[in-house]
Design a protein around this motif. Sequence first.
Motif, PDB file in Angstrom:
ATOM      1  N   VAL A   1      42.954  39.628  44.118  1.00 52.59           N
ATOM      2  CA  VAL A   1      44.075  40.048  43.276  1.00 52.59           C
ATOM      3  C   VAL A   1      45.383  39.411  43.764  1.00 52.59           C
ATOM      4  O   VAL A   1      46.219  39.001  42.946  1.00 52.59           O
ATOM      5  N   ILE A   2      45.562  39.303  45.069  1.00 58.81           N
ATOM      6  CA  ILE A   2      46.764  38.632  45.578  1.00 58.81           C
ATOM      7  C   ILE A   2      46.754  37.159  45.186  1.00 58.81           C
ATOM      8  O   ILE A   2      47.806  36.582  44.869  1.00 58.81           O
TER       9      ILE A   2
ATOM     10  N   ALA B   1      48.080  36.998  41.791  1.00 59.56           N
ATOM     11  CA  ALA B   1      49.534  37.195  41.806  1.00 59.56           C
ATOM     12  C   ALA B   1      50.258  35.943  42.295  1.00 59.56           C
ATOM     13  O   ALA B   1      51.358  35.619  41.802  1.00 59.56           O
TER      14      ALA B   1
ATOM     15  N   ILE C   1      43.323  47.086  47.131  1.00 64.40           N
ATOM     16  CA  ILE C   1      44.158  46.240  46.268  1.00 64.40           C
ATOM     17  C   ILE C   1      45.592  46.765  46.256  1.00 64.40           C
ATOM     18  O   ILE C   1      46.565  45.995  46.333  1.00 64.40           O
TER      19      ILE C   1
ATOM     20  N   ALA D   1      49.264  45.257  47.531  1.00 62.48           N
ATOM     21  CA  ALA D   1      50.563  45.279  46.841  1.00 62.48           C
ATOM     22  C   ALA D   1      51.665  45.770  47.787  1.00 62.48           C
ATOM     23  O   ALA D   1      52.784  45.229  47.792  1.00 62.48           O
TER      24      ALA D   1
ATOM     25  N   ILE E   1      50.984  44.034  40.483  1.00 64.63           N
ATOM     26  CA  ILE E   1      49.646  44.470  40.885  1.00 64.63           C
ATOM     27  C   ILE E   1      49.459  45.957  40.611  1.00 64.63           C
ATOM     28  O   ILE E   1      48.420  46.389  40.082  1.00 64.63           O
TER      29      ILE E   1
ATOM     30  N   ALA F   1      42.542  41.388  38.664  1.00 67.88           N
ATOM     31  CA  ALA F   1      43.100  40.036  38.772  1.00 67.88           C
ATOM     32  C   ALA F   1      43.373  39.461  37.377  1.00 67.88           C
ATOM     33  O   ALA F   1      44.405  38.807  37.143  1.00 67.88           O
TER      34      ALA F   1
ATOM     35  N   VAL G   1      46.543  41.040  36.030  1.00 65.45           N
ATOM     36  CA  VAL G   1      47.724  40.467  36.703  1.00 65.45           C
ATOM     37  C   VAL G   1      48.125  39.164  36.034  1.00 65.45           C
ATOM     38  O   VAL G   1      49.306  38.930  35.719  1.00 65.45           O
TER      39      VAL G   1
END
Length: 380
Positions: A25-26, A29, A320, A324, A339, A371, A374
């Motif tokens: 997920v990062i 982002a 997750i 964030a 996020i 993800a 995002v």
Amino acid sequence: MVSYKVPVIAGDGIGPEVIAEGKKVIQAAQEVYNFDVEWIDMPFSADHYVRTGETISESSLKELSKYRAIFLGSIGDDKKVKPGVLEKGILLTMRFYYDQYVNLRPVKLMEGVETPLKGKTAADIDFYVVRENTEDFYVGIGGRCKKGASKQELEVIRQMYSVKFGLDVETDSDEIAYQLGVVSKEGAKRIIEYSFDLANSRPKKHLSSVDKANVLTDIYGFWREVFTETAAKYPAVKTDFNYVDAVTMWFVKNPEFFDVVVSPNMFGDIITDLGAMIQGGLGLAPGGNINPKGTSMFEPMGGSAPKYKGLNKVNPIATIWAGAMLLEHLGEKQAAAGIVDAIEQNLKEKKVRTYDLGGSAGTSDVGTDIARIVKQQGRK
């Protein structure tokens, strides 16, 4: 493009699986918000301890101190290492070494998640618990004293116990255990100031203090004194005092009353677990161990759950969300908010969720879906 280097301790059990989704997920982002993260994998875990006999070395601690934030999965596997060895040897060691005196826990019920509290909604549960993280009964001062102990040991016990209760520890008791709680003015002041600053930044501007000053009058009476002194500097912030037993009732009955809650270490350890349950469970509960001027560490609140290792089953949202929090700490506030918004969108849609939330999706499915959101929201 801003670039960050972030050490990762994936750890034990489900740790590597949930960390993988946090990274995923990062990464999404990064593409949307134009920054870069270089991950530095660290080996500390039960397997590492079994292989080397090392929890975490002084040289490793010094190396990690070069970085502002650490991403942690989970530590502990009681089938490989006795409980307490890794928790004390790694987690507590790091908290004290880096002086991570703030344990920050958002307690927020997301839309689409059910709370066990009847009639409460997402509008009612949205507050922070700020737990002092380095003092109180966690400082490690204590021990046991048996019959036949040295004169020095017996004198320590007399000063703490026999003088007050009239017990002769040499003849009246086979063994006594003792643990000391410590609150310093500097330690209380800095965590309380952090909490006032946080409360002052929120619309409700309300800070609640937790203690047990009616019984433990010395240690927590002192905490109240420091709180009152500090409050004078923040006239815009409303304040109140709560005994810890009462605050557990009010978390359940009136969670909407709370905005920011500050607590000594031991009570904070207890009430943050209650906070996790009223926001939907440990799978949704992130946390940060923070030194505002040093090295901080961000992690899910849940444990390593070795029985679920490799099953692609557990909820990665807490990890997750912790990611964030890590980004917000690094200054990527827009990405962090994106996020959290994506997590809430995933939960609202109720399509891709793990078994704890009544779904059948896997760990990796949830990470992939968040993800996707995002990226989708970032393109709007």
